[in-house]
Design an enzyme around this catalytic site. Structure first.
Site, mmCIF file in Angstrom:
data_model
loop_
_atom_site.group_PDB
_atom_site.id
_atom_site.type_symbol
_atom_site.label_atom_id
_atom_site.label_comp_id
_atom_site.label_asym_id
_atom_site.label_seq_id
_atom_site.Cartn_x
_atom_site.Cartn_y
_atom_site.Cartn_z
ATOM 1 N N VAL A 176 0.830 -1.210 0.000
ATOM 2 C CA VAL A 176 0.000 0.000 0.000
ATOM 3 C C VAL A 176 0.865 1.262 0.000
ATOM 4 C CG1 VAL A 176 -1.782 1.295 1.232
ATOM 5 C CG2 VAL A 176 -1.910 -1.194 1.105
ATOM 6 N N ALA A 216 9.835 6.113 6.070
ATOM 7 C CA ALA A 216 10.483 5.140 6.949
ATOM 8 C C ALA A 216 10.194 3.738 6.434
ATOM 9 C CB ALA A 216 9.959 5.281 8.376
ATOM 10 N N ARG A 265 11.639 -0.646 6.598
ATOM 11 C CA ARG A 265 12.573 -1.621 7.152
ATOM 12 C C ARG A 265 13.675 -1.915 6.142
ATOM 13 N NH1 ARG A 265 8.754 -6.092 9.824
ATOM 14 N NH2 ARG A 265 7.726 -5.585 7.874
ATOM 15 N N LYS A 322 -6.942 -1.120 10.021
ATOM 16 C CA LYS A 322 -8.222 -1.429 10.681
ATOM 17 C C LYS A 322 -8.029 -2.114 12.021
ATOM 18 C CE LYS A 322 -7.398 -4.422 7.114
ATOM 19 N NZ LYS A 322 -6.896 -4.084 5.788
ATOM 20 N N GLU A 365 -10.190 6.335 5.850
ATOM 21 C CA GLU A 365 -11.031 5.797 4.768
ATOM 22 C C GLU A 365 -10.504 4.461 4.263
ATOM 23 O OE1 GLU A 365 -13.855 5.119 2.995
ATOM 24 O OE2 GLU A 365 -14.151 7.282 2.983
ATOM 25 N N GLY A 398 -11.211 -0.852 1.200
ATOM 26 C CA GLY A 398 -10.206 -0.325 0.260
ATOM 27 C C GLY A 398 -10.579 1.027 -0.315
ATOM 28 N N GLY A 427 -2.380 -15.766 -4.927
ATOM 29 C CA GLY A 427 -2.092 -14.530 -4.196
ATOM 30 C C GLY A 427 -3.334 -13.863 -3.620
ATOM 31 N N LYS A 475 -13.135 -4.344 10.527
ATOM 32 C CA LYS A 475 -13.777 -3.335 9.680
ATOM 33 C C LYS A 475 -15.208 -3.065 10.144
ATOM 34 C CE LYS A 475 -10.923 -4.872 5.803
ATOM 35 N NZ LYS A 475 -10.863 -5.888 4.730
#
Lengths: 439, 439
Positions: free
Chosen positions: A14, A43, A45, A105, A129, A134, A187, A205
């Site tokens: 995302v 930021a 990892r 969420k 939102e 989504g 996936g 949600k």
């Protein structure tokens, strides 16, 4: 006007989607917002991966607190997920007077009350939102679009993974385990799919939607959660024969029990008449059905997950926050739709008290009087029957009897099921699936 | 904080609905808005009827300018309809520095540019959620919910009367005139139904959606409008046999023609694959399908007309305007979604340039070589065929040949139709209905 400065926590699916859409639609967004929205700090990892995505012009750091504490950042976008580090980061951003946009969420369902209270005290916005359905602007619809209404119920297909699995089970007549494996290969399901298939993600949600629909605090711990892992292909088939589809729904509704109002808050497989629009939401799509007193029934449909659909919601929040960054807090939409001092204390009802209809499958030794026993038990419990499907006896003269009931209270059905299971002719546990007609 | 003061122009169906919902949900709305919303003055033609509705506590006047010019009114709600008096009233309200909420799609489609310019200059809001799709918050979704996106197309069932008629024609196999008469008796169609059945009402709404989707001025005069009054029951039946439903759609879309971008803006009967969600929107319901680059396809569904659904949108606007009444104009959502200086000058394309697929019904003298002639003409025009339905010859050995084409430019289809109609075996005008697959 100079651009507003955004710090991005997390450049996963995302986060990267948000970056890409902000770059691609930079002009379109600036023409709308009247002001540039610029990610100046990220930021991550994996610093190398993050640098490959955002390039040289943006500062990339490993410590997310460096973003949250940076004096020049106006808005923090939290996309790292989880609810411990995320909670600390969001609370720290708020303490620093920064606005927050999050798609998390789980964080809000568990720690939303604390987070919104802190944001309220500090006079900053926390926008979310992207946390539900989504890219479908359902939070905006519930909080703003339907603000004239007394909302009666919200019911949604709010987990794409489970809807994909259910669509495949029905289309191809396959069982749950087989389809889950395929979904993982494609996936559509994660390696550890528990949160999706057991309904936990949907309950997060739903908890958020219930809060903004009814003006109640987040009460995830009081939600009732059943997933789809126990659902059998045969029940999908019988439901089909009776004119129904089975969907994993999150349902929240005002109900009056013994004269007092309460809120139903529940996630479970649900039969829906096949003719309803929401029954025809297939694959990984999401849809939310809202019933409200003035507008009646409205439905919102679209992609509930994925990099760019979620980014669409994150950026819509960024535009809103950019517009209202400096107005007085009372001029903004309250976090939970209702003014903080105006939240309601409606109780979440125990499942025994909910009212719905039921699909009951009873596996019986086919002999004279079985059906009479079943109908007598239901009649004595005050439960009326809407439809019956009796199959031809199979091996050892055993067969399924499927009964669709009219609406009743869950405790009456449970009591009736206990009596049914005590019959000598009933040879297995009764399968009970809730049914909503949305008529 | 003391209540904001609202003046209501018109207490007809929607005006009375707005009054009733504001009274009934007063508490719910105040808990959300953080401030009371109070109708203190009403203008109506029928004073007695108005007084019966709003009671004694509210001032009722016959002259709407008395409301618009009253120094204590903060927001004027225009619900009188039409576009001459309404235009004068709205412009006067703006000149007086009042915010305006209106449900008047005709007014905005025709005079929106002038009205928004005046509002911009004066720093007031003109809100119009109720102008499109009744209580469905589609304006909010397009302007705010999808603000991250480059919107590609908007397609909607945005006239309940025609959707009701088409649903009935299909369900019962009746012809247009018969169903129209029933719809009038049931109150689903007006005594003079022209604006609805000829697509004008849908074109008003489409004009507004196109403006906010693409950031272009209102250009109602350039919209292409075809209604459903010429639609024959036989084409609904054939469409069904081929797997399609016919809906009156308003469609607006970015299209690139010969390297330059333009906007399609058109209302007409349209075949849609029966499996699509929007094909299953029945009766007087509305639905709008939006395709955008980040979020993909989203759909918004609900009641597009009626007292309380429309009131729901009017009051949602009142809540928004109440919140933002005193902020700087740049902190509000721009009227046409994009900043006034950032509107685009994309041209509306002539119908000859649009790209879509087609349903063609050719009534022929059944003889050897007819089909070969048709397919040759289409092939020469570069139009490929997706499906063909040939019926058994009827009287005088005449029959219908139905052809579904793939996407092409309208001018190529029109040229091919001219050649087809010149064939000696073709015994009637070709019926041409556009087709959108929404795949």
């Amino acid at each position: 006007m100079k651009p507003i400065k955004v710090g991005l926590l997390g450049v996963g699916t995302v986060g990267a989607g948000t970056w890409h859409v902000l770059q691609r639609n930079q002009e379109e967004i600036r023409r709308r917002a009247g002001r540039g929205i610029e990610v100046t700090m990220v930021a991550a990892r994996n610093l190398e991966r993050a640098r490959r995505i955002v390039g040289e012009a943006v500062e990339v750091v490993g410590d997310p607190f460096a973003v949250v504490n940076h004096p020049e950042i106006d808005i923090v976008v939290e996309l790292i997920g989880g609810y411990e580090l995320a909670r600390d980061l969001v609370l720290q951003a708020i303490a620093n007077g920064k606005h927050v946009v999050t798609a998390n969420k789980a964080l809000l369902a568990l720690h939303g009350n604390e987070i919104f209270e802190a944001a309220q005290a500090k006079g900053v916005m926390v926008a979310f939102e992207a946390a539900v359905a989504g890219g479908v602007p359902i939070i905006k619809a519930l909080r703003e679009g339907l603000s004239a209404n007394r909302i009666e119920s919200v019911a949604g297909i709010i987990n794409g993974t489970t809807n994909f699995i259910l669509s495949e089970m029905r289309d191809k007549g396959l069982d749950f385990a087989t389809v889950l494996k395929q979904a993982q290969e494609l996936g559509y399901a994660e390696a550890d799919p528990t949160f999706d298939i057991e309904g936990v993600d949907a309950a997060h949600k739903l908890t958020i939607m219930a809060a903004i629909a009814f003006g109640i605090p987040m009460q995830f711990a009081r939600s009732h959660i059943e997933g789809i892992s126990q659902l059998q292909a045969v029940d999908i088939r019988y439901a089909e024969q009776l004119g129904y589809r089975i969907k994993l729904l999150g349902i929240t509704r005002r109900t009056v029990v013994d004269g007092a109002e309460g809120i139903e808050l529940r996630v479970h497989p649900t039969l829906i008449p096949a003719a309803r629009l929401i029954a025809n939401v297939e694959g990984a799509m999401n849809a939310v059905l809202v019933k409200a007193d003035a507008v009646g029934t409205t439905l919102y449909y679209g992609k509930g997950a994925g990099a760019e659909p979620t980014a669409s919601a994150v950026i819509a929040d960024l535009v809103d926050v950019t517009r209202l960054a400096t107005v007085d807090p009372y001029q903004r939409v309250p976090h939970l739709a209702f003014q903080p001092a105006e939240l309601a204390d409606l109780p979440i009802l125990p499942m025994e008290e909910i009212r719905t209809a039921y699909y009951l499958r009873v596996y019986v030794q086919d002999q004279l009087g079985v059906m009479a026993d079943l109908t007598r038990i239901l009649a004595e419990a005050g439960i009326s029957i809407d439809a019956v499907l009796q199959k031809e006896p199979g091996e050892k003269a055993r067969t399924d009897i499927v009964i669709i009931t009219h609406q009743t209270r869950e405790k009456y059905v449970n009591a009736a099921i206990a009596k049914i299971e005590a019959l000598s002719t009933v040879v297995a546990k009764v399968i009970r699936i809730r049914l909503e007609s949305f008529s």
